[in-house]
Enzyme design. Structure first.
Site, PDB file in Angstrom:
ATOM      1  N   LYS A   1      64.524  16.034  44.197  1.00 48.87           N
ATOM      2  CA  LYS A   1      63.362  15.030  43.430  1.00 48.87           C
ATOM      3  C   LYS A   1      62.955  15.856  42.224  1.00 48.87           C
ATOM      4  O   LYS A   1      63.213  17.537  42.560  1.00 48.87           O
ATOM      5  CB  LYS A   1      62.432  14.957  44.482  1.00 48.87           C
ATOM      6  CG  LYS A   1      61.973  13.716  45.521  1.00 48.87           C
ATOM      7  CD  LYS A   1      63.599  12.469  45.074  1.00 48.87           C
ATOM      8  CE  LYS A   1      61.864  12.119  44.183  1.00 48.87           C
ATOM      9  NZ  LYS A   1      62.001  10.517  44.227  1.00 48.87           N
TER      10      LYS A   1
ATOM     11  N   ASP B   1      67.151  13.195  40.632  1.00 47.46           N
ATOM     12  CA  ASP B   1      65.795  12.088  40.155  1.00 47.46           C
ATOM     13  C   ASP B   1      64.407  12.507  39.315  1.00 47.46           C
ATOM     14  O   ASP B   1      63.300  13.284  40.278  1.00 47.46           O
ATOM     15  CB  ASP B   1      65.479  11.614  40.831  1.00 47.46           C
ATOM     16  CG  ASP B   1      64.962  10.504  41.293  1.00 47.46           C
ATOM     17  OD1 ASP B   1      64.311   9.405  40.044  1.00 47.46           O
ATOM     18  OD2 ASP B   1      64.285   9.744  42.298  1.00 47.46           O
TER      19      ASP B   1
ATOM     20  N   ASP C   1      65.773   3.714  37.046  1.00 51.09           N
ATOM     21  CA  ASP C   1      64.863   3.066  38.309  1.00 51.09           C
ATOM     22  C   ASP C   1      63.410   2.222  38.638  1.00 51.09           C
ATOM     23  O   ASP C   1      63.791   0.980  38.350  1.00 51.09           O
ATOM     24  CB  ASP C   1      64.339   4.384  39.398  1.00 51.09           C
ATOM     25  CG  ASP C   1      64.060   4.014  40.789  1.00 51.09           C
ATOM     26  OD1 ASP C   1      64.077   2.867  40.711  1.00 51.09           O
ATOM     27  OD2 ASP C   1      63.837   5.075  41.506  1.00 51.09           O
TER      28      ASP C   1
ATOM     29  N   LYS D   1      66.001  -1.199  44.814  1.00 46.89           N
ATOM     30  CA  LYS D   1      64.818  -1.724  45.608  1.00 46.89           C
ATOM     31  C   LYS D   1      63.845  -2.828  45.815  1.00 46.89           C
ATOM     32  O   LYS D   1      63.881  -3.516  45.101  1.00 46.89           O
ATOM     33  CB  LYS D   1      63.932  -0.314  45.454  1.00 46.89           C
ATOM     34  CG  LYS D   1      64.439   0.665  45.034  1.00 46.89           C
ATOM     35  CD  LYS D   1      63.159   1.758  44.473  1.00 46.89           C
ATOM     36  CE  LYS D   1      64.017   3.477  44.174  1.00 46.89           C
ATOM     37  NZ  LYS D   1      63.206   4.718  44.173  1.00 46.89           N
TER      38      LYS D   1
ATOM     39  N   GLU E   1      68.890  10.223  37.668  1.00 46.30           N
ATOM     40  CA  GLU E   1      67.980   8.910  37.734  1.00 46.30           C
ATOM     41  C   GLU E   1      67.092   9.216  36.645  1.00 46.30           C
ATOM     42  O   GLU E   1      66.312  10.041  37.071  1.00 46.30           O
ATOM     43  CB  GLU E   1      68.154   8.842  39.220  1.00 46.30           C
ATOM     44  CG  GLU E   1      67.025   7.693  39.770  1.00 46.30           C
ATOM     45  CD  GLU E   1      66.431   7.588  41.364  1.00 46.30           C
ATOM     46  OE1 GLU E   1      67.868   8.418  42.167  1.00 46.30           O
ATOM     47  OE2 GLU E   1      66.140   6.685  42.067  1.00 46.30           O
TER      48      GLU E   1
ATOM     49  N   HIS F   1      56.680  16.131  51.757  1.00 46.49           N
ATOM     50  CA  HIS F   1      57.680  15.550  50.260  1.00 46.49           C
ATOM     51  C   HIS F   1      57.251  15.964  49.683  1.00 46.49           C
ATOM     52  O   HIS F   1      56.695  15.190  49.164  1.00 46.49           O
ATOM     53  CB  HIS F   1      58.522  14.202  50.980  1.00 46.49           C
ATOM     54  CG  HIS F   1      58.897  14.032  50.111  1.00 46.49           C
ATOM     55  ND1 HIS F   1      60.833  13.749  50.707  1.00 46.49           N
ATOM     56  CD2 HIS F   1      59.181  12.564  49.001  1.00 46.49           C
ATOM     57  CE1 HIS F   1      61.470  12.857  49.931  1.00 46.49           C
ATOM     58  NE2 HIS F   1      60.616  12.380  48.922  1.00 46.49           N
TER      59      HIS F   1
ATOM     60  N   GLU G   1      70.342   5.577  49.852  1.00 48.94           N
ATOM     61  CA  GLU G   1      69.278   6.783  49.591  1.00 48.94           C
ATOM     62  C   GLU G   1      68.688   5.910  51.062  1.00 48.94           C
ATOM     63  O   GLU G   1      67.246   6.501  51.092  1.00 48.94           O
ATOM     64  CB  GLU G   1      68.558   7.180  48.752  1.00 48.94           C
ATOM     65  CG  GLU G   1      67.937   5.891  48.425  1.00 48.94           C
ATOM     66  CD  GLU G   1      66.968   6.742  47.109  1.00 48.94           C
ATOM     67  OE1 GLU G   1      67.126   8.219  47.003  1.00 48.94           O
ATOM     68  OE2 GLU G   1      65.950   6.081  46.744  1.00 48.94           O
TER      69      GLU G   1
ATOM     70  N   LYS H   1      70.355  13.955  47.050  1.00 48.22           N
ATOM     71  CA  LYS H   1      69.842  13.732  45.586  1.00 48.22           C
ATOM     72  C   LYS H   1      68.550  15.165  45.614  1.00 48.22           C
ATOM     73  O   LYS H   1      67.640  15.185  46.572  1.00 48.22           O
ATOM     74  CB  LYS H   1      68.665  12.580  45.761  1.00 48.22           C
ATOM     75  CG  LYS H   1      68.872  11.691  44.687  1.00 48.22           C
ATOM     76  CD  LYS H   1      68.112  10.469  45.226  1.00 48.22           C
ATOM     77  CE  LYS H   1      66.665  10.180  44.881  1.00 48.22           C
ATOM     78  NZ  LYS H   1      66.232   8.559  44.595  1.00 48.22           N
TER      79      LYS H   1
HETATM   80 MN    MN Z   1      63.495   7.220  41.900  1.00 45.82          MN
END
Ligand code: MN
Length: 379
Positions: A168, A197, A248, A272, A223, A22, A326, A166
């Protein structure tokens, strides 16, 4: 009912492999580490919880710091306390231990799991009861390049797994990142959409320059494009009234939520439970969002089914979760330390209806992934 007290607290570290590497803005990860907590009550009921972070780069905590803070500083505050006084326990924890929200959320999770099991109700019934029993899940495309991401998105849609996505960003210079994201949006145009994001890695000028293109490409949200310290910049982006801006990294505490709302520096809050110190704080933050006309998004710290269940118990009580979630952590890991993983089907994650968090630890898997002490003989 006689007073049921907290008797014992155990913690251990787990390292669980993930399905594919990831790519975050700062590092590529191959496995995910967790601190697993068990809180045993005087009548034998055991509550479980799980702490994890995207990495120490995210907010300064790691599973090792969480374990230390819980074992050395939180443990003495819990022993012999009445389990029904969770809010009082949390307030005492906050007064005596500054910051360390991930560690506190881990403890809160196990306290509520224990209380739910004691009362034989799911945790969401203790937190405010249901608004919905399932939440949409957005999958994170993070293969690291546009063609791979487009391919993965199309496969998810064909297999009826996820509806939207989404990406990254932040590994490349912002300009290249912006173009790569536009190529992904173009590649799935007409069948799906993405939110972007960059984990705070873009600068004001590049973000402003590309905003119109993002808007035209139908990007769902941006984001945390800018560093969490640049609230003025975030407010400028909101003021452009183009792509909604999500907070975030700039949003952890209930007080952060108030400041972001007052400064008009977010259109969406990424909720979160770990960064905010637990499920109760997360629900308080959703209340501030509601009052300020800000939407919510159910964010993840990439938990297994244990932590994801806790996120979900909080999120299903929130009526302004307008951007879904998510909560794909259990699908992203190569294994899940529970007997029955949470159900993610046709783009939705479903709330379990058993008492407490509604998930049960698989001790064999815990033993398999438990971090071995140096010098420990593995048989
Ligand atoms: Mn984030």
């Amino acid at each position: 009912m006689s007073v049921i007290k907290i008797n014992m607290i155990y913690t251990e570290l787990l390292d669980i492999p993930i399905k594919r590497p990831h790519q975050f803005s700062t590092e590529k990860v191959l496995e995910k580490s967790f601190v697993l907590i068990k809180i045993e009550l005087s009548n034998g009921v055991v509550g479980i919880g799980e702490g994890t972070t995207p990495g120490i780069w995210w907010n300064g905590e790691s599973v090792e710091t969480m374990k230390l803070v819980i074992d050395k500083y939180i443990h003495p505050l819990l022993i012999n306390e009445d389990i029904t006084y969770i809010e009082r326990i949390l307030q005492r924890m906050n007064r005596q231990i500054r910051a360390n929200s991930f560690a506190k959320a881990t403890v809160e999770m196990a306290l509520f799991d224990a209380l739910g099991k004691l009362y034989k109700v799911p945790v969401h019934q203790l937190l405010g009861a249901l608004y919905q029993d399932r939440v949409p899940v957005r999958w994170a495309l993070a293969t690291g390049e546009d063609k791979g991401d487009i391919q993965e998105a199309k496969a998810c849609i064909v297999n009826n797994e996820y509806v939207n996505f989404k990406t990254k960003s932040g590994k490349e210079p912002p300009e290249d990142d912006a173009k790569r994201n536009l190529r992904i949006a173009e590649g799935i145009n007409g069948i799906s959409s993405i939110g972007i994001d960059p984990n705070g890695s873009w600068d004001r000028n590049t973000t402003i320059k590309w905003m119109e293109h993002f808007f035209e490409a139908g990007i769902d949200f941006l984001e945390q494009p800018l560093t969490p310290y640049d609230m003025e910049g975030a407010a400028m982006l909101v003021d452009m009234k183009k792509v909604p801006i999500m907070a975030d990294e700039s949003l952890s505490t209930v007080e952060d939520a108030y400041t972001l709302a007052k400064e008009k520096a977010a259109n969406i809050f990424s909720l979160k439970i770990h960064k905010s110190g637990g499920m109760k704080n997360t629900i308080k933050i959703a209340g501030i969002a509601e009052a300020a006309g800000i939407s919510c998004f159910g964010g993840t710290s990439l938990e297994s089914s244990i932590g994801t269940a806790a996120c979900l118990h909080a999120f299903v009580t929130i009526s302004n979760l307008d951007f879904g979630s998510e909560l794909f952590g259990p699908r992203w890991l190569a294994d899940d330390p529970v007997k029955q993983p949470l159900t993610i089907k046709n783009g939705f994650i479903h709330i379990p209806d058993k008492p407490g968090l509604g998930v049960e630890i698989d001790e064999e898997k815990v033993e398999k992934y438990r971090r071995k002490e140096q010098g420990e003989v593995i048989v």
